[in-house]
Design a protein around this motif. Structure first.
Motif, PDB file in Angstrom:
ATOM      1  N   LEU A  44       0.785  -1.197   0.002  1.00  0.00           N
ATOM      2  CA  LEU A  44      -0.010  -0.030   0.110  1.00  0.00           C
ATOM      3  C   LEU A  44       0.942   1.268  -0.010  1.00  0.00           C
ATOM      4  O   LEU A  44       0.441   2.214  -0.522  1.00  0.00           O
ATOM      5  CB  LEU A  44      -0.914   0.003   1.343  1.00  0.00           C
ATOM      6  N   PHE A  45       1.966   1.277   0.804  1.00  0.00           N
ATOM      7  CA  PHE A  45       2.853   2.373   0.579  1.00  0.00           C
ATOM      8  C   PHE A  45       3.343   2.782  -0.570  1.00  0.00           C
ATOM      9  O   PHE A  45       3.316   3.681  -0.876  1.00  0.00           O
ATOM     10  CB  PHE A  45       3.924   1.809   1.734  1.00  0.00           C
ATOM     11  N   ALA A  46       4.000   1.605  -1.354  1.00  0.00           N
ATOM     12  CA  ALA A  46       4.372   1.813  -2.520  1.00  0.00           C
ATOM     13  C   ALA A  46       3.395   2.081  -3.726  1.00  0.00           C
ATOM     14  O   ALA A  46       3.396   3.016  -4.468  1.00  0.00           O
ATOM     15  CB  ALA A  46       5.026   0.632  -3.275  1.00  0.00           C
ATOM     16  N   SER A  47       2.129   1.741  -3.525  1.00  0.00           N
ATOM     17  CA  SER A  47       0.995   2.166  -4.395  1.00  0.00           C
ATOM     18  C   SER A  47       0.808   3.643  -4.380  1.00  0.00           C
ATOM     19  O   SER A  47       0.436   4.231  -5.372  1.00  0.00           O
ATOM     20  CB  SER A  47      -0.308   1.479  -4.137  1.00  0.00           C
ATOM     21  N   LEU A  48       0.970   4.330  -3.417  1.00  0.00           N
ATOM     22  CA  LEU A  48       0.687   5.751  -3.202  1.00  0.00           C
ATOM     23  C   LEU A  48       1.688   6.450  -3.755  1.00  0.00           C
ATOM     24  O   LEU A  48       1.371   7.926  -4.232  1.00  0.00           O
ATOM     25  CB  LEU A  48       0.486   6.111  -1.714  1.00  0.00           C
ATOM     26  N   PHE A  49       2.631   6.129  -4.270  1.00  0.00           N
ATOM     27  CA  PHE A  49       3.641   6.790  -5.064  1.00  0.00           C
ATOM     28  C   PHE A  49       2.939   7.027  -6.471  1.00  0.00           C
ATOM     29  O   PHE A  49       3.517   7.799  -7.277  1.00  0.00           O
ATOM     30  CB  PHE A  49       5.064   6.203  -5.312  1.00  0.00           C
ATOM     31  N   ALA A  50       2.049   6.485  -6.843  1.00  0.00           N
ATOM     32  CA  ALA A  50       1.275   6.762  -8.150  1.00  0.00           C
ATOM     33  C   ALA A  50       0.175   7.854  -7.921  1.00  0.00           C
ATOM     34  O   ALA A  50      -0.529   7.889  -9.142  1.00  0.00           O
ATOM     35  CB  ALA A  50       0.800   5.411  -8.605  1.00  0.00           C
ATOM     36  N   THR A  51       0.000   8.354  -7.060  1.00  0.00           N
ATOM     37  CA  THR A  51      -1.242   9.418  -6.959  1.00  0.00           C
ATOM     38  C   THR A  51      -0.691  10.682  -6.947  1.00  0.00           C
ATOM     39  O   THR A  51       0.377  11.147  -6.520  1.00  0.00           O
ATOM     40  CB  THR A  51      -1.687   8.991  -5.359  1.00  0.00           C
ATOM     41  N   GLU A  52      -1.887  11.423  -7.358  1.00  0.00           N
ATOM     42  CA  GLU A  52      -1.637  12.884  -7.304  1.00  0.00           C
ATOM     43  C   GLU A  52      -1.158  13.503  -5.929  1.00  0.00           C
ATOM     44  O   GLU A  52      -0.342  14.423  -5.749  1.00  0.00           O
ATOM     45  CB  GLU A  52      -2.624  13.593  -7.718  1.00  0.00           C
ATOM     46  N   ASP A  53      -1.807  12.970  -4.872  1.00  0.00           N
ATOM     47  CA  ASP A  53      -1.715  13.415  -3.699  1.00  0.00           C
ATOM     48  C   ASP A  53      -0.268  13.285  -3.130  1.00  0.00           C
ATOM     49  O   ASP A  53      -0.074  14.153  -2.326  1.00  0.00           O
ATOM     50  CB  ASP A  53      -2.722  12.489  -2.556  1.00  0.00           C
ATOM     51  N   ARG A  54       0.315  12.479  -3.284  1.00  0.00           N
ATOM     52  CA  ARG A  54       1.578  12.333  -2.926  1.00  0.00           C
ATOM     53  C   ARG A  54       2.353  13.189  -3.633  1.00  0.00           C
ATOM     54  O   ARG A  54       3.296  13.725  -3.077  1.00  0.00           O
ATOM     55  CB  ARG A  54       2.357  10.450  -3.312  1.00  0.00           C
ATOM     56  N   THR A  55       2.376  13.443  -4.803  1.00  0.00           N
ATOM     57  CA  THR A  55       3.139  14.565  -5.284  1.00  0.00           C
ATOM     58  C   THR A  55       2.925  15.932  -4.856  1.00  0.00           C
ATOM     59  O   THR A  55       3.665  16.567  -4.420  1.00  0.00           O
ATOM     60  CB  THR A  55       2.979  14.842  -6.984  1.00  0.00           C
ATOM     61  N   THR A  56       1.662  16.059  -4.511  1.00  0.00           N
ATOM     62  CA  THR A  56       1.318  17.387  -3.953  1.00  0.00           C
ATOM     63  C   THR A  56       1.709  17.542  -2.269  1.00  0.00           C
ATOM     64  O   THR A  56       2.157  18.549  -2.242  1.00  0.00           O
ATOM     65  CB  THR A  56      -0.440  17.414  -3.821  1.00  0.00           C
ATOM     66  N   GLY A  57       1.430  16.420  -1.649  1.00  0.00           N
ATOM     67  CA  GLY A  57       2.063  16.528  -0.470  1.00  0.00           C
ATOM     68  C   GLY A  57       3.507  16.534  -0.342  1.00  0.00           C
ATOM     69  O   GLY A  57       4.064  17.496   0.465  1.00  0.00           O
ATOM     70  N   MET A  58       4.490  15.960  -0.992  1.00  0.00           N
ATOM     71  CA  MET A  58       5.836  16.131  -0.855  1.00  0.00           C
ATOM     72  C   MET A  58       6.323  17.437  -1.502  1.00  0.00           C
ATOM     73  O   MET A  58       7.217  17.881  -0.948  1.00  0.00           O
ATOM     74  CB  MET A  58       6.445  14.993  -1.822  1.00  0.00           C
ATOM     75  N   GLN A  59       5.539  17.973  -2.681  1.00  0.00           N
ATOM     76  CA  GLN A  59       5.853  19.458  -3.209  1.00  0.00           C
ATOM     77  C   GLN A  59       5.762  20.392  -2.173  1.00  0.00           C
ATOM     78  O   GLN A  59       6.612  21.182  -1.823  1.00  0.00           O
ATOM     79  CB  GLN A  59       5.418  19.376  -4.603  1.00  0.00           C
ATOM     80  N   SER A  60       4.546  20.142  -1.568  1.00  0.00           N
ATOM     81  CA  SER A  60       4.134  21.136  -0.396  1.00  0.00           C
ATOM     82  C   SER A  60       5.234  21.197   0.547  1.00  0.00           C
ATOM     83  O   SER A  60       5.539  22.248   1.114  1.00  0.00           O
ATOM     84  CB  SER A  60       2.826  21.001   0.038  1.00  0.00           C
ATOM     85  N   PHE A  61       5.514  19.888   1.041  1.00  0.00           N
ATOM     86  CA  PHE A  61       6.488  19.939   2.142  1.00  0.00           C
ATOM     87  C   PHE A  61       7.938  20.688   1.916  1.00  0.00           C
ATOM     88  O   PHE A  61       8.269  21.292   2.559  1.00  0.00           O
ATOM     89  CB  PHE A  61       6.569  18.237   2.486  1.00  0.00           C
ATOM     90  N   ILE A  62       8.259  20.342   0.748  1.00  0.00           N
ATOM     91  CA  ILE A  62       9.675  20.797   0.188  1.00  0.00           C
ATOM     92  C   ILE A  62       9.433  22.205   0.058  1.00  0.00           C
ATOM     93  O   ILE A  62      10.583  23.088   0.458  1.00  0.00           O
ATOM     94  CB  ILE A  62      10.150  20.274  -1.000  1.00  0.00           C
ATOM     95  N   GLU A  63       8.294  22.879  -0.524  1.00  0.00           N
ATOM     96  CA  GLU A  63       8.386  24.190  -0.475  1.00  0.00           C
ATOM     97  C   GLU A  63       7.991  24.947   0.602  1.00  0.00           C
ATOM     98  O   GLU A  63       8.400  26.127   0.929  1.00  0.00           O
ATOM     99  CB  GLU A  63       7.499  24.534  -1.719  1.00  0.00           C
ATOM    100  N   ASN A  64       7.031  24.559   1.475  1.00  0.00           N
ATOM    101  CA  ASN A  64       6.245  25.223   2.346  1.00  0.00           C
ATOM    102  C   ASN A  64       6.557  24.672   3.990  1.00  0.00           C
ATOM    103  O   ASN A  64       6.044  25.414   4.741  1.00  0.00           O
ATOM    104  CB  ASN A  64       4.757  25.397   1.900  1.00  0.00           C
ATOM    105  N   GLY A  65       6.923  23.581   3.904  1.00  0.00           N
ATOM    106  CA  GLY A  65       7.232  22.806   5.297  1.00  0.00           C
ATOM    107  C   GLY A  65       5.815  21.986   5.368  1.00  0.00           C
ATOM    108  O   GLY A  65       5.019  21.904   4.588  1.00  0.00           O
ATOM    109  N   PRO A  66       5.843  21.335   6.523  1.00  0.00           N
ATOM    110  CA  PRO A  66       4.849  20.312   6.842  1.00  0.00           C
ATOM    111  C   PRO A  66       3.619  20.652   7.103  1.00  0.00           C
ATOM    112  O   PRO A  66       3.327  21.826   7.680  1.00  0.00           O
ATOM    113  CB  PRO A  66       5.536  19.411   7.800  1.00  0.00           C
TER     114      PRO A  66
END
Length: 265
Positions: free
Chosen positions: A237-259
């Motif tokens: 399930l962990f690996a499958s989430l790397f195919a989702t838009e939410d994962r991209t959004t969450g990680m990009q937001s973390f890098i740019e704006n913090g948690p």
């Protein structure tokens, strides 16, 4: 035939139910006894909310006075072994359909959550209890045992010994004890139960829905097997989430704006 289970899906327009939140309300006064019609309407509601992508969190509510005081004993008393041999599976599966909604579910409990009512609350991920609510599995006092998940979900939640105490004695548990043993997650004044549950659901409704569904599946299904199987499920399930838009959004937001600042679609 009157509808005994009402479903309201919020769109945020009037502020009563937040957008993305659905309320499943039992409407069989005076005690919301879970007869066959209620059971089947709960099953239908669970299927509807599972399929509706606009619904991202669910609140189970019985009203301001009572959640559900159990199964319909009058209906039970008319059933023999042959009938119940068939109906027991249907009863259990109707509540199991609620437990399998792949979204956060919060039970908002006022008054009584007894027998089948307690079992319905156990299908939720979280339970908000009124400070004057009473909880219990009193089936033993009728010469039977819980038949809709009580002997299985309750010990998984509060441990075998505590579950056996409640099931063997049939005693009622007040809100304070329910919180102490882990049966409920929050205790608030009765007038605040519904609003507290809605507020909890609203927070989940803005979260990453696929990740929340995966987290629920990992925990619930992992508890049904051994640790090694659970770890394999978690990794998948962990690996499958790397195919989702939410994962991209969450990680990009973390890098740019913090948690904690991502806005998920």
């Amino acid at each position: 035939m009157a509808q005994l289970v009402q479903v309201e899906i919020g769109d945020g327009s009037d502020g009563s139910v937040p957008a993305g939140v659905a309320v499943v309300r039992l409407d069989r006064p005076p005690m919301n006894a879970l007869n066959t019609q209620v059971q089947e309407e709960l099953r239908a509601a669970a299927a509807r909310l599972t399929a509706d992508a606009d619904v991202r969190a669910v609140v189970l509510f019985g009203g301001d006075k009572v959640f559900a005081a159990g199964a319909d004993v009058k209906e039970f008393s008319q059933q023999d072994h042959e009938t119940m041999f068939v109906d027991a599976g249907r009863l259990s599966s109707s509540l199991d359909a609620v437990a399998r909604i792949p979204k956060p579910v919060i039970a908002a409990v006022t008054g009584y959550a007894l027998g089948g009512g307690c079992e319905l609350a156990l299908t939720a991920d979280f339970r908000v209890s009124a400070d004057n609510a009473k909880w219990g599995q009193p089936e033993i006092l009728l010469g039977i045992i819980p038949g809709a998940g009580g002997t299985q979900r309750l010990p998984r939640l509060i441990g075998p010994a505590r579950a056996k105490d409640l099931i063997y004695t049939g005693r009622f548990v007040d809100a304070e004890e329910a919180l102490q043993i882990g049966l409920v997650d929050a205790v608030v004044p009765a007038a605040e139960v519904y609003s507290t549950a809605l507020a909890m659901a609203a927070k989940f409704a803005t979260g990453p829905s696929l990740a929340l569904a995966a987290a629920k599946a990992a925990v619930d299904e992992g508890l049904d097997g051994d640790l090694a199987s659970g770890l394999r499920l978690e990794a998948h399930l962990f690996a499958s989430l790397f195919a989702t838009e939410d994962r991209t959004t969450g990680m990009q937001s973390f890098i740019e704006n913090g948690p904690g600042k991502a806005v998920f679609k």
